[in-house]
Design an enzyme around this catalytic site. Structure first.
Site, short mmCIF file in Angstrom:
data_model
loop_
_atom_site.label_atom_id
_atom_site.label_comp_id
_atom_site.label_asym_id
_atom_site.label_seq_id
_atom_site.Cartn_x
_atom_site.Cartn_y
_atom_site.Cartn_z
N GLN A 1 5.25 -7.89 -2.16
CA GLN A 1 4.63 -9.08 -2.75
C GLN A 1 4.70 -10.26 -1.78
O GLN A 1 5.77 -10.60 -1.28
CB GLN A 1 5.36 -9.43 -4.07
CG GLN A 1 4.75 -10.58 -4.83
CD GLN A 1 3.36 -10.27 -5.39
OE1 GLN A 1 3.10 -9.19 -5.90
NE2 GLN A 1 2.44 -11.23 -5.28
N ASP B 1 -1.95 -1.99 -0.83
CA ASP B 1 -2.61 -3.30 -0.78
C ASP B 1 -3.73 -3.34 0.27
O ASP B 1 -4.54 -4.26 0.28
CB ASP B 1 -1.58 -4.39 -0.40
CG ASP B 1 -1.08 -5.15 -1.62
OD1 ASP B 1 -1.80 -5.18 -2.63
OD2 ASP B 1 0.02 -5.71 -1.54
N LYS C 1 2.08 -6.26 -12.71
CA LYS C 1 1.79 -5.01 -12.01
C LYS C 1 2.67 -3.88 -12.54
O LYS C 1 2.20 -2.76 -12.75
CB LYS C 1 2.01 -5.19 -10.49
CG LYS C 1 0.94 -6.06 -9.84
CD LYS C 1 1.30 -6.49 -8.42
CE LYS C 1 0.28 -7.49 -7.88
NZ LYS C 1 0.59 -8.02 -6.55
#
Ligand code: NAP
Length: 280
Positions: A89, A112, A45
């Site tokens: 994460q 997200d 990422k």
């Protein structure tokens, strides 16, 4: 085959152009602990974000970081004007309540799309931030000329990060959607009727050629690391029956990263008042 790598490269080039136009887009990621797969994901990422000109901040914390410190960091990033998007994460170490951390991220910065405000907007058909993997699947369908309208779609998996948002996006695109999961009776029967199949389970080779309607579009999200390498939920032989199929790897995975970067641009636009949005 649906070439996720090539499409992701196009999306990332678009993102780079948007970032240059905006002048600055900031993305902060938080990784707690030493889960090897998470480190690989975060590195991917960051590499992609940096290549697109995004100002990416990589915060890594030791596995024993107290929950209060993680929440404090999220709070600080929520108030940081240089940060447009925040990504935590998952999975987090066991002593940290993932729900508490997910809920702490400001919905406008929740790239997200895991915060219930964003999940709720998706449910209502007014999405802002959408989980990147299902968003990538929709982008693949569009790029390969598959209009879900009026089609029968089957989503295998009902997780909050893939299956459910995928089903919502397909409903919004006017597909008739069936969501299957571990308690579904006659999974094969459902899949056989589908024009669009999204497999998001994590069981290598679950979907076999005899399950697939000839000509169907099949998106393989499931990802399992085996001794023979990365395997998807879809048996590669499905290529002989399907009209379109994503390869594994090189299909939905690269699109996930590309769509996350697009979400960061969206967050930056929203925060600059360039994107009108109800209720946020
Ligand atoms: P998850 O939370 O474990 O959800 C798996 C889903 O599969 C659950 O809804 C489960 O049903 C269902 N399931 C399990 N066994 C089944 C069976 N035999 N038949 C039908 N359904 C079954 O996983 P996730 O986070 O959604 O991820 C799914 C897979 O996608 C994983 O392999 C993950 O690594 C991969 N993934 C890939 C990407 C990418 O970019 N390609 C991104 C994210 C995740 P129940 O709800 O009944 O338990």
């Amino acid at each position: 085959m649906m070439d996720g790598k090539a499409l992701a490269a196009r999306v990332r080039a678009d993102v780079a152009r948007d970032v240059a136009e905006l002048g600055h887009v900031g993305l902060a990621t938080i990784l707690v602990g030493d889960d090897p797969a998470s480190h690989v994901y975060i590195e991917g990422k960051h590499k992609a974000a940096t290549e697109a000109g995004i100002d990416a901040r990589d915060v890594r914390l030791p596995a024993d970081t107290p929950e209060a410190d993680v929440l404090g960091l999220v709070e600080q990033l929520n108030g940081d004007d240089e940060v447009d998007g925040i990504l935590v994460q998952l999975p987090l170490p066991e002593h940290i309540d993932e729900t508490a951390v997910t809920y702490a991220v400001a919905p406008s910065k929740d790239v997200d799309g895991f915060h219930p405000v964003n999940a709720g907007h998706l449910y209502l058909g007014t999405p802002l931030h959408v989980p990147a993997t299902p968003a990538g699947c929709m982008e693949l369908l569009a790029a390969y000329g598959v209009d879900p309208s009026g089609k029968d779609a089957v989503v295998i998996g009902r997780s909050e990060i893939v299956g459910r948002p995928m089903a919502m996006l397909l409903v919004q695109a006017h597909a008739t959607v069936t969501v299957c999961h571990s308690r579904t009776a006659d999974l094969a029967g459902h899949v056989r009727r589908a024009d669009i199949v999204v497999a998001a389970v994590g069981r290598p080779g679950l979907v076999t050629p005899d399950w697939v309607k000839p000509g169907a579009a099949v998106l393989d999200v499931g990802l399992t690391r085996t001794e023979e390498g990365i395997r998807g939920d879809v048996d590669p032989e499905v290529a002989s029956v399907a009209g379109l199929l994503t390869p594994m790897p090189g299909g939905t995975g690269p699109m996930t990263i590309a769509m996350l970067l697009r979400s960061a641009v969206k967050a930056a636009r929203f925060r600059r008042g360039l994107l009108a949005y109800p209720g946020l």
